[in-house]
Motif scaffolding. Structure first.
Motif, PDB file in Angstrom:
ATOM      1  N   THR A  76       0.827  -1.211   0.000  1.00 16.27           N
ATOM      2  CA  THR A  76       0.000   0.000   0.000  1.00 16.27           C
ATOM      3  C   THR A  76       0.858   1.256   0.000  1.00 16.27           C
ATOM      4  OG1 THR A  76      -1.769  -1.168   1.183  1.00 16.27           O
ATOM      5  CG2 THR A  76      -1.799   1.242   1.257  1.00 16.27           C
ATOM      6  N   ALA A  77       1.916   1.260   0.813  1.00 19.64           N
ATOM      7  CA  ALA A  77       2.805   2.422   0.867  1.00 19.64           C
ATOM      8  C   ALA A  77       3.508   2.631  -0.473  1.00 19.64           C
ATOM      9  CB  ALA A  77       3.836   2.240   1.981  1.00 19.64           C
ATOM     10  N   PHE A  78       3.917   1.542  -1.119  1.00 20.81           N
ATOM     11  CA  PHE A  78       4.582   1.633  -2.432  1.00 20.81           C
ATOM     12  C   PHE A  78       3.624   2.202  -3.474  1.00 20.81           C
ATOM     13  CE2 PHE A  78       6.114  -0.737  -6.350  1.00 20.81           C
ATOM     14  CZ  PHE A  78       7.188   0.106  -6.569  1.00 20.81           C
ATOM     15  N   TYR A  79       2.385   1.704  -3.491  1.00 17.57           N
ATOM     16  CA  TYR A  79       1.396   2.200  -4.443  1.00 17.57           C
ATOM     17  C   TYR A  79       1.100   3.681  -4.200  1.00 17.57           C
ATOM     18  CZ  TYR A  79       0.244  -2.551  -6.029  1.00 17.57           C
ATOM     19  OH  TYR A  79       0.298  -3.808  -6.576  1.00 17.57           O
ATOM     20  N   GLU A  80       0.971   4.075  -2.944  1.00 24.90           N
ATOM     21  CA  GLU A  80       0.655   5.465  -2.643  1.00 24.90           C
ATOM     22  C   GLU A  80       1.820   6.391  -2.976  1.00 24.90           C
ATOM     23  OE1 GLU A  80      -0.489   5.559   1.429  1.00 24.90           O
ATOM     24  OE2 GLU A  80      -2.523   4.764   1.058  1.00 24.90           O
ATOM     25  N   ALA A  88      10.380   4.337 -10.041  1.00 27.38           N
ATOM     26  CA  ALA A  88      11.447   4.493  -9.045  1.00 27.38           C
ATOM     27  C   ALA A  88      12.768   4.085  -9.689  1.00 27.38           C
ATOM     28  CB  ALA A  88      11.162   3.629  -7.821  1.00 27.38           C
ATOM     29  N   ILE A  89      13.643   5.038  -9.913  1.00 19.94           N
ATOM     30  CA  ILE A  89      14.938   4.764 -10.532  1.00 19.94           C
ATOM     31  C   ILE A  89      15.851   4.075  -9.516  1.00 19.94           C
ATOM     32  CG2 ILE A  89      16.964   5.760 -11.641  1.00 19.94           C
ATOM     33  CD1 ILE A  89      14.514   5.993 -13.352  1.00 19.94           C
ATOM     34  N   VAL A  90      16.296   2.869  -9.837  1.00 22.12           N
ATOM     35  CA  VAL A  90      17.189   2.121  -8.939  1.00 22.12           C
ATOM     36  C   VAL A  90      18.607   2.074  -9.487  1.00 22.12           C
ATOM     37  CG1 VAL A  90      15.315   0.733  -7.987  1.00 22.12           C
ATOM     38  CG2 VAL A  90      16.537  -0.080 -10.010  1.00 22.12           C
ATOM     39  N   GLY A  91      18.799   2.564 -10.691  1.00 23.68           N
ATOM     40  CA  GLY A  91      20.136   2.616 -11.285  1.00 23.68           C
ATOM     41  C   GLY A  91      20.122   3.552 -12.478  1.00 23.68           C
ATOM     42  N   GLY A  92      21.173   4.342 -12.634  1.00 20.06           N
ATOM     43  CA  GLY A  92      21.240   5.267 -13.754  1.00 20.06           C
ATOM     44  C   GLY A  92      20.398   6.506 -13.529  1.00 20.06           C
ATOM     45  N   ARG A  93      19.716   6.967 -14.581  1.00 21.22           N
ATOM     46  CA  ARG A  93      18.951   8.216 -14.522  1.00 21.22           C
ATOM     47  C   ARG A  93      17.774   8.150 -15.487  1.00 21.22           C
ATOM     48  NH1 ARG A  93      20.019  10.607 -19.322  1.00 21.22           N
ATOM     49  NH2 ARG A  93      22.053  10.196 -20.334  1.00 21.22           N
ATOM     50  N   ARG A  94      16.995   9.230 -15.509  1.00 22.65           N
ATOM     51  CA  ARG A  94      15.886   9.348 -16.452  1.00 22.65           C
ATOM     52  C   ARG A  94      16.400   9.804 -17.822  1.00 22.65           C
ATOM     53  NH1 ARG A  94      10.712   9.946 -14.028  1.00 22.65           N
ATOM     54  NH2 ARG A  94      10.814   9.873 -11.740  1.00 22.65           N
ATOM     55  N   PRO A  95      15.612   9.567 -18.882  1.00 26.31           N
ATOM     56  CA  PRO A  95      15.997  10.074 -20.198  1.00 26.31           C
ATOM     57  C   PRO A  95      16.011  11.602 -20.211  1.00 26.31           C
ATOM     58  CG  PRO A  95      14.306   8.380 -20.387  1.00 26.31           C
ATOM     59  CD  PRO A  95      14.406   8.725 -18.936  1.00 26.31           C
ATOM     60  N   VAL A 100      16.202   5.483 -23.050  1.00 21.80           N
ATOM     61  CA  VAL A 100      15.080   4.817 -22.396  1.00 21.80           C
ATOM     62  C   VAL A 100      15.492   4.326 -21.011  1.00 21.80           C
ATOM     63  CG1 VAL A 100      13.949   4.048 -24.522  1.00 21.80           C
ATOM     64  CG2 VAL A 100      15.674   2.584 -23.444  1.00 21.80           C
ATOM     65  N   VAL A 101      14.484   4.082 -20.197  1.00 24.00           N
ATOM     66  CA  VAL A 101      14.635   3.403 -18.912  1.00 24.00           C
ATOM     67  C   VAL A 101      13.907   2.072 -19.026  1.00 24.00           C
ATOM     68  CG1 VAL A 101      13.953   3.443 -16.478  1.00 24.00           C
ATOM     69  CG2 VAL A 101      14.841   5.518 -17.556  1.00 24.00           C
ATOM     70  N   VAL A 102      14.476   0.991 -18.499  1.00 25.69           N
ATOM     71  CA  VAL A 102      13.847  -0.330 -18.576  1.00 25.69           C
ATOM     72  C   VAL A 102      13.554  -0.839 -17.170  1.00 25.69           C
ATOM     73  CG1 VAL A 102      15.010  -0.849 -20.753  1.00 25.69           C
ATOM     74  CG2 VAL A 102      16.040  -1.599 -18.601  1.00 25.69           C
ATOM     75  N   VAL A 155      19.550   4.169 -20.235  1.00 27.10           N
ATOM     76  CA  VAL A 155      20.209   5.101 -19.321  1.00 27.10           C
ATOM     77  C   VAL A 155      19.767   4.902 -17.875  1.00 27.10           C
ATOM     78  CG1 VAL A 155      20.575   6.833 -21.108  1.00 27.10           C
ATOM     79  CG2 VAL A 155      18.468   6.897 -19.742  1.00 27.10           C
ATOM     80  N   GLY A 156      18.744   4.062 -17.654  1.00 23.62           N
ATOM     81  CA  GLY A 156      18.271   3.867 -16.294  1.00 23.62           C
ATOM     82  C   GLY A 156      17.550   2.539 -16.115  1.00 23.62           C
ATOM     83  N   ILE A 157      17.534   2.073 -14.876  1.00 23.96           N
ATOM     84  CA  ILE A 157      16.810   0.868 -14.468  1.00 23.96           C
ATOM     85  C   ILE A 157      15.773   1.306 -13.434  1.00 23.96           C
ATOM     86  CG2 ILE A 157      17.014  -1.487 -13.610  1.00 23.96           C
ATOM     87  CD1 ILE A 157      18.707  -0.965 -16.084  1.00 23.96           C
ATOM     88  N   ALA A 158      14.554   0.791 -13.563  1.00 23.40           N
ATOM     89  CA  ALA A 158      13.485   1.305 -12.704  1.00 23.40           C
ATOM     90  C   ALA A 158      12.559   0.205 -12.205  1.00 23.40           C
ATOM     91  CB  ALA A 158      12.675   2.361 -13.456  1.00 23.40           C
ATOM     92  N   LEU A 159      11.873   0.523 -11.115  1.00 19.98           N
ATOM     93  CA  LEU A 159      10.756  -0.263 -10.603  1.00 19.98           C
ATOM     94  C   LEU A 159       9.481   0.556 -10.796  1.00 19.98           C
ATOM     95  CD1 LEU A 159      12.232  -1.557  -7.216  1.00 19.98           C
ATOM     96  CD2 LEU A 159      11.832  -2.907  -9.282  1.00 19.98           C
TER      97      LEU A 159
END
Length: 236
Positions: free
Chosen positions: A50-54, A123-130, A138-140, A170-174
């Motif tokens: 719930t906290a992650f979704y919010e 949520a960027i866990v590695g790298g950055r946004r485009p 891109v972010v994957v 350029v980035g890894i995300a959740l």
């Protein structure tokens, strides 16, 4: 037979079978402890979800179309029960992966050129946004990157709108939207053959001729709003 006699008989029987009685007591205690532990773990996981979704503003309702004028986004926000609406571009693409024999699939999603999405934040866990000035960045999603050993700086060949294009990761995300990512036609997740890619909106607009339009809409609803009524109004 008096109650006192029955109590004495019960005490003698328990004493003679004290080993079994102690074993049964331990089994019951272990069972109760397991139930309490499982309930606590489930509660903790639900609170974390719930906290992650919010925190990352996971939408309540999604709608897809072929091509819709961007001004419809504001009309949808006027529907009673809709707290926020956000339009974006979503396209299914083919991915050319060296380590995979058969074609892999991907889902391209637009994100704002500047700032963060109002809904379905990543949520960027590695790298950055485009960056806006680099349309091929891109972010994957993390599961896809891990399965194919991608890191920021790697490149990926993608078939976008019948044109082959090399994109730079350029980035890894959740994302709360893709905790459990399943591609078209799949019954179970296959992280090697299905990935989610986030790209700047201006780049996707140009690639798919969707300037001033969208084909995917996310809605956040007010607390207590009727999801069924909102969906019916959106369909209208």
């Amino acid at each position: 037979m008096s109650r006192r006699t029955l109590h004495r008989k019960l005490a003698r029987d328990l004493w003679h079978t004290r080993g079994q009685a102690v074993a049964i007591a331990f089994v019951i205690a272990a069972g109760v402890a397991t139930v309490v532990l499982a309930a606590g773990t489930r509660y903790s996981l639900e609170e974390t979800r719930t906290a992650f979704y919010e925190r990352y503003r996971f939408a309540d309702v999604f709608a897809a179309s072929r091509r819709t004028p961007l001004w419809i986004e504001r009309r949808v926000e006027e529907i009673p029960g809709v707290r926020r609406a956000e339009a974006r571009i979503a396209e299914e693409v083919l991915l050319d992966l060296e380590a995979v024999d058969e074609p892999a699939r991907g889902r391209l999603l637009s994100i704002p050129d500047m700032g963060a999405p109002g809904l379905n934040e990543i949520a960027i866990v590695g790298g950055r946004r485009p960056r806006a000035e680099h349309p091929d960045e891109v972010v994957v999603n993390e599961a896809f990157a891990d399965a194919n050993r991608f890191t920021p700086g790697d490149t990926l060949d993608v078939n976008m709108n019948q044109k082959r294009r090399r994109l730079k990761i350029v980035g890894i995300a959740l994302s709360p939207e893709f905790v459990y990512a399943i591609g078209p036609g799949q019954l179970f997740p296959d992280d090697r053959r299905f990935g989610v890619l986030w790209m700047n909106r201006s780049a996707l607009e140009a690639a798919y001729d969707l300037k001033g339009a969208f084909n995917d809409l996310s809605l956040a609803l007010d607390h207590g709003a009727s999801e069924r009524d909102v969906i019916a109004r959106v369909d209208d």
